[in-house]
Design a protein around this motif. Structure first.
Motif, PDB file in Angstrom:
ATOM      1  N   ARG A   1       0.832  -1.204   0.000  1.00 60.38           N
ATOM      2  CA  ARG A   1       0.000   0.000   0.000  1.00 60.38           C
ATOM      3  C   ARG A   1       0.868   1.256   0.000  1.00 60.38           C
ATOM      4  O   ARG A   1       0.601   2.221  -0.729  1.00 60.38           O
ATOM      5  CB  ARG A   1      -0.935  -0.004   1.212  1.00 60.38           C
TER       6      ARG A   1
ATOM      7  N   PRO B   1      -7.698  10.674  -0.731  1.00 60.93           N
ATOM      8  CA  PRO B   1      -8.300   9.345  -0.545  1.00 60.93           C
ATOM      9  C   PRO B   1      -8.545   8.968   0.915  1.00 60.93           C
ATOM     10  O   PRO B   1      -9.408   8.131   1.195  1.00 60.93           O
ATOM     11  CB  PRO B   1      -7.276   8.401  -1.182  1.00 60.93           C
ATOM     12  N   TYR B   2      -7.760   9.566   1.842  1.00 60.05           N
ATOM     13  CA  TYR B   2      -7.904   9.218   3.264  1.00 60.05           C
ATOM     14  C   TYR B   2      -8.242  10.451   4.088  1.00 60.05           C
ATOM     15  O   TYR B   2      -7.793  10.595   5.223  1.00 60.05           O
ATOM     16  CB  TYR B   2      -6.609   8.563   3.758  1.00 60.05           C
TER      17      TYR B   2
ATOM     18  N   LYS C   1     -10.297   4.683   5.279  1.00 62.89           N
ATOM     19  CA  LYS C   1     -11.089   4.074   4.217  1.00 62.89           C
ATOM     20  C   LYS C   1     -11.860   5.085   3.375  1.00 62.89           C
ATOM     21  O   LYS C   1     -12.218   4.796   2.228  1.00 62.89           O
ATOM     22  CB  LYS C   1     -12.081   3.067   4.807  1.00 62.89           C
TER      23      LYS C   1
ATOM     24  N   GLU D   1     -12.487   2.758   0.385  1.00 67.09           N
ATOM     25  CA  GLU D   1     -11.619   1.588   0.247  1.00 67.09           C
ATOM     26  C   GLU D   1     -12.177   0.463   1.108  1.00 67.09           C
ATOM     27  O   GLU D   1     -12.141   0.525   2.331  1.00 67.09           O
ATOM     28  CB  GLU D   1     -10.191   1.945   0.678  1.00 67.09           C
TER      29      GLU D   1
ATOM     30  N   ASN E   1      -9.703  -3.660  -2.979  1.00 66.69           N
ATOM     31  CA  ASN E   1     -10.939  -3.181  -3.593  1.00 66.69           C
ATOM     32  C   ASN E   1     -11.337  -1.803  -3.091  1.00 66.69           C
ATOM     33  O   ASN E   1     -11.322  -1.547  -1.878  1.00 66.69           O
ATOM     34  CB  ASN E   1     -12.078  -4.170  -3.297  1.00 66.69           C
ATOM     35  N   LYS E   2     -11.715  -0.926  -4.039  1.00 66.37           N
ATOM     36  CA  LYS E   2     -12.183   0.393  -3.663  1.00 66.37           C
ATOM     37  C   LYS E   2     -13.222   0.904  -4.658  1.00 66.37           C
ATOM     38  O   LYS E   2     -13.327   0.411  -5.785  1.00 66.37           O
ATOM     39  CB  LYS E   2     -11.023   1.377  -3.543  1.00 66.37           C
TER      40      LYS E   2
END
Length: 420
Positions: free
Chosen positions: A63, A148-149, A154, A193, A198-199
């Motif tokens: 990641r 994204p975070y 998530k 996420e 998978n997201k």
């Protein structure tokens, strides 16, 4: 012999270590300068007090290597006390304030360019913010924000605004007309996420399209002026199992896009568009990669000169030209063999041999269009990549494609980043 025994002993020790009921005393971050340690701990699955698990740690490292701000990452484990171990994540950062420049020619052989500046690690928290200015006969610009975070490890948010103006060919009745095309849009996406692989991205886009006739063929059924307000519902589902080592990548990735567009004008009725991109990367030896992208796409099959899938140099077939045709369905396979010609410290010179092949369904046509000679494009070619290993996406590419099918062309394509 002694080296083999050492490897066997190390492997046995590692398996033994992680198979026991040991716990994490602390997660420590090393090597990071701009990227916040608190952010790395926020997105990591390993937590203080939890079971020491090599599979979880390896996923965390994968990641981290996917982040724009990280060029490489690895881990170390050291004994602390009472069956507890300290875990160290070692990070090699990328430089993330990145200028960009793309240069190409328009269909009228005029010089066009796009200049941009983007920060991929704003506030040390993997937040992307930037924009570009484009001169392609007309002026355009865009501003993008992506975190994204932002909310949790998530849940995130993306916001994009663009005012894009170009000269676009419109195809109808075997003829072509040039239109001045403007698209102003505001997009808001929620990013979620589910797990490591998978997201989902889900959101809405409000945009205004304006078509103004410039020159070429005309038809009473094709308007010379069109201004339409639209809403677009957008979803992107991604499965990602890629592993990176600097310029090398291996694994698979699949991305499915679905959009539903509703319009305020009967000339451009409501329609859907969906496409799926499947990526497969295989590393061979120490210096080579076989890279593949397969795109399958369909939209509502209206007989319209404004069909959504285009045949274009910069999108799908290198050497074919700038937006030479449109369709309501697409099948494209890009395959290339990348090999490292020279590597020294931060610099890499990479060569590639490629074949881009695709076919399109004509607006209002049927699936038989995919097999028609005039719709099939096959372009083999060669290219070079000039790569800086410590600057995110600092890949300057040059490709030359030469068509071997009906009415083929040839030409160079320049850009930033890998073609796919």
């Amino acid at each position: 012999m002694s080296k083999t025994l050492a490897i066997v002993f190390l492997s046995f020790f590692t398996v033994s270590l992680f198979s026991q009921n040991y716990t994490v005393a602390d997660l420590k971050i090393q090597g990071n300068k701009k990227l916040k340690s608190s952010f790395i701990k926020k997105i990591s699955s390993i937590k203080t007090g939890e079971k020491l698990d090599s599979l979880v740690i390896e996923q965390d490292i994968k990641r981290l290597k996917r982040l724009p701000s990280v060029s490489h990452a690895y881990y170390q484990v050291f004994y602390s006390e009472n069956n507890q171990y300290n875990v160290f994540y070692n990070v090699v950062e990328n430089f993330t304030l990145i200028p960009s420049a793309n240069m190409y020619t328009t269909n009228n052989d005029e010089f066009a360019y796009r200049l941009g500046l983007h920060e991929f690690n704003l506030l040390g928290r993997n937040i992307g913010f930037g924009g570009f200015y484009q001169k392609d006969i007309y002026s355009s610009y865009a501003i993008n924000f992506r975190a994204p975070y932002l909310v949790s490890n998530k849940l995130g948010l993306a916001v994009n605004y663009q005012d894009l103006t170009t000269q676009e060919p419109v195809f109808f009745d075997g003829t072509t007309a040039d239109y001045k095309y403007n698209n102003q849009s505001l997009e808001i996406l929620g990013l979620y996420e589910f797990n490591f692989n998978n997201k989902l991205e889900l959101g809405i886009n409000y945009f205004v399209e304006d078509y103004a006739y410039k020159s070429g063929a005309t038809n009473p059924n094709v308007p010379q002026q069109l201004n339409v307000h639209k809403w677009l519902l957008k979803s992107i589902y991604e499965y990602n199992n890629l592993d990176y080592f600097y310029q090398y990548v291996s694994g698979v990735k699949n991305q499915f896009n679905f959009q539903y567009v509703t319009s305020t004008n009967d000339m451009l009725p409501d329609f859907f568009i969906a496409w799926n991109d499947f990526f497969y990367f295989k590393r061979f030896g120490m210096r080579s990669i076989w890279a593949n992208r397969l795109r399958l796409g369909l939209s509502k099959n209206d007989k319209t000169p404004f069909a959504p899938f285009s045949v274009d140099n910069n999108l799908n077939v290198r050497g074919v030209g700038n937006t030479i045709d449109r369709g309501t369905g697409v099948i494209v396979l890009n395959t290339e063999f990348r090999y490292t010609i020279y590597e020294k410290n931060w610099f890499v010179l990479q060569g590639n041999t490629f074949v881009d092949a695709g076919s399109w369904r004509n607006p209002g046509g049927d699936f038989g269009d995919f097999s028609k000679d005039e719709n099939i494009k096959i372009y083999p070619g060669l290219g070079l990549r000039f790569i800086h290993k410590k600057i995110y996406n600092a890949i300057f590419r040059i490709d030359y494609g030469h068509g071997i099918t009906k009415n083929a062309t040839k030409g160079f394509v320049f850009g930033i980043g890998q073609y796919f």
